[in-house]
Design an enzyme around this catalytic site. Structure first.
Site, short mmCIF file in Angstrom:
data_model
loop_
_atom_site.label_atom_id
_atom_site.label_comp_id
_atom_site.label_asym_id
_atom_site.label_seq_id
_atom_site.Cartn_x
_atom_site.Cartn_y
_atom_site.Cartn_z
N CYS A 110 -14.77 -52.66 -14.33
CA CYS A 110 -15.72 -51.58 -14.06
C CYS A 110 -17.06 -51.77 -14.77
O CYS A 110 -17.99 -51.02 -14.52
CB CYS A 110 -15.10 -50.24 -14.46
SG CYS A 110 -13.51 -49.93 -13.65
N HIS A 246 -20.79 -45.71 -15.07
CA HIS A 246 -19.63 -45.99 -14.24
C HIS A 246 -18.91 -44.68 -13.99
O HIS A 246 -18.61 -43.93 -14.93
CB HIS A 246 -18.71 -46.99 -14.94
CG HIS A 246 -17.34 -47.05 -14.36
ND1 HIS A 246 -17.12 -47.22 -13.02
CD2 HIS A 246 -16.12 -46.93 -14.95
CE1 HIS A 246 -15.82 -47.21 -12.80
NE2 HIS A 246 -15.20 -47.03 -13.94
N ASN A 276 -13.39 -43.31 -8.32
CA ASN A 276 -13.72 -44.47 -9.15
C ASN A 276 -13.76 -45.71 -8.26
O ASN A 276 -12.73 -46.20 -7.81
CB ASN A 276 -12.67 -44.62 -10.25
CG ASN A 276 -12.91 -45.80 -11.17
OD1 ASN A 276 -13.69 -46.69 -10.87
ND2 ASN A 276 -12.21 -45.81 -12.29
#
Length: 319
Positions: A110, A246, A276
């Protein structure tokens, strides 16, 4: 002398949206349970498109009006490539006709997009040169759809930027890329096991995550990395217009804002709609804000990522 800058941003999301209520039909969960713990209401799931397909759509948008032969570099940040080889970036190159570009994938989970952006800025030295930096994921193929602790979190999507080396002053002002390999066990996906010859090819292991430890890591290490990045540039927290994080969990974003003693308004989020999307999330958010006129030329922006590795990264950029 010329400098690299972000010339354009773009995003692409699969059309198929899966709501929390949809997930409650296939696992023991509820809209309220997911929202209160993550801030997520929905996520996009790819039906027929692979990671390269999403990345190609972004690349085509970024290169509209540009000569693909002028692209020097293509980096795709992903933890869910189409295959071990060829690289996703090579598939993008072929699709857009960027015949002169060096191509490779970058895997930093990520944090991948921030890592890739930093690498591209450092590699792009030819005056007038161009680089495509794309974060693209189809995480749905790595999810155990019976595990509500992870399945509710992830979505598919891609975002990216066109970087050009044509600015008369620096736009990439500072960066901090950090890795903490001793914490790797807290977040993993896609492991394979050694097989004795001529053993069968095994399936990839799904996501496994210690949510408590990842939350602790993100809310402590990300503020440290951001602070170090700004100190490197000699810029104060109050001078930054936007912090693009993020999009892992809304509670993490709120806690980081609190630790930095900054208003939440400086930390825009779109996790409610997309979930996500790992390496794609910061790029998707940047493109969305640019489309809405909320991220404009001249803005001072911090891009920050954290995730598997464990990794944490921050980049200070003048748009």
């Amino acid at each position: 002398m010329t400098y690299a800058r972000i010339a354009k941003s773009s995003r692409y999301l699969p059309e198929f949206a899966v709501s929390n209520d949809d997930l409650s039909q296939i696992m023991e969960t509820s809209d309220e349970w997911i929202k209160t713990r993550t801030g997520i209401s929905s996520r996009r799931i790819s039906q027929q498109e692979n990671t390269s397909d999403l990345a190609i759509q972004v690349a085509k948008q970024l290169l509209a009006g540009e000569d693909p032969a002028g692209v020097d570099l293509i980096i795709v940040a992903t933890m869910s490539p189409d295959a071990y080889t060829p690289a996703t970036a090579a598939l993008v190159q072929a699709a857009v006709g960027a015949e002169n570009a060096a191509c490779f994938d970058l895997s930093a989970a990520c944090s991948g997009f921030v890592y890739a952006l930093d690498v591209a800025e450092k590699m792009l030295r030819r005056p007038g040169g161009m680089a495509l930096v794309i974060g693209a994921e189809t995480l749905s193929k790595l999810v155990d759809w019976q595990d509500r602790t992870t399945a509710v979190l992830f979505g598919d999507g891609a975002g990216g930027v066109l970087v050009k080396n044509d600015a008369l002053e620096p736009h990439f002002l500072a960066s901090q890329l950090k890795s903490y390999g001793h914490l790797a066990k807290f977040l993993s996906a896609g492991q394979t096991s050694p097989q004795p010859f001529p053993g069968p090819v095994t399936d990839l292991a799904p996501f496994k995550m210690n949510g408590r430890e990842v939350y602790k890591f993100a809310t402590h290490k990300v503020p440290e990395v951001i602070t170090a990045c700004l100190e490197e540039a000699g810029v104060g927290l109050a001078e930054v217009d936007l912090f693009l994080f993020h999009q892992a969990n809304y509670r993490i974003v709120k806690q980081v804002a609190r630790r930095l003693d900054l208003p939440e308004e400086k930390f825009p989020c779109n996790i409610a709609e997309y979930g996500n999307t790992s390496a794609a999330s910061e790029a998707i958010l940047l493109a969305e804000l640019a489309e809405e006129g909320k991220a404009q030329a001249g803005d001072l922006v911090v891009l920050a990522g954290f995730g598997g590795g464990l990794t944490a990264a921050a980049q200070l950029v003048r748009l």
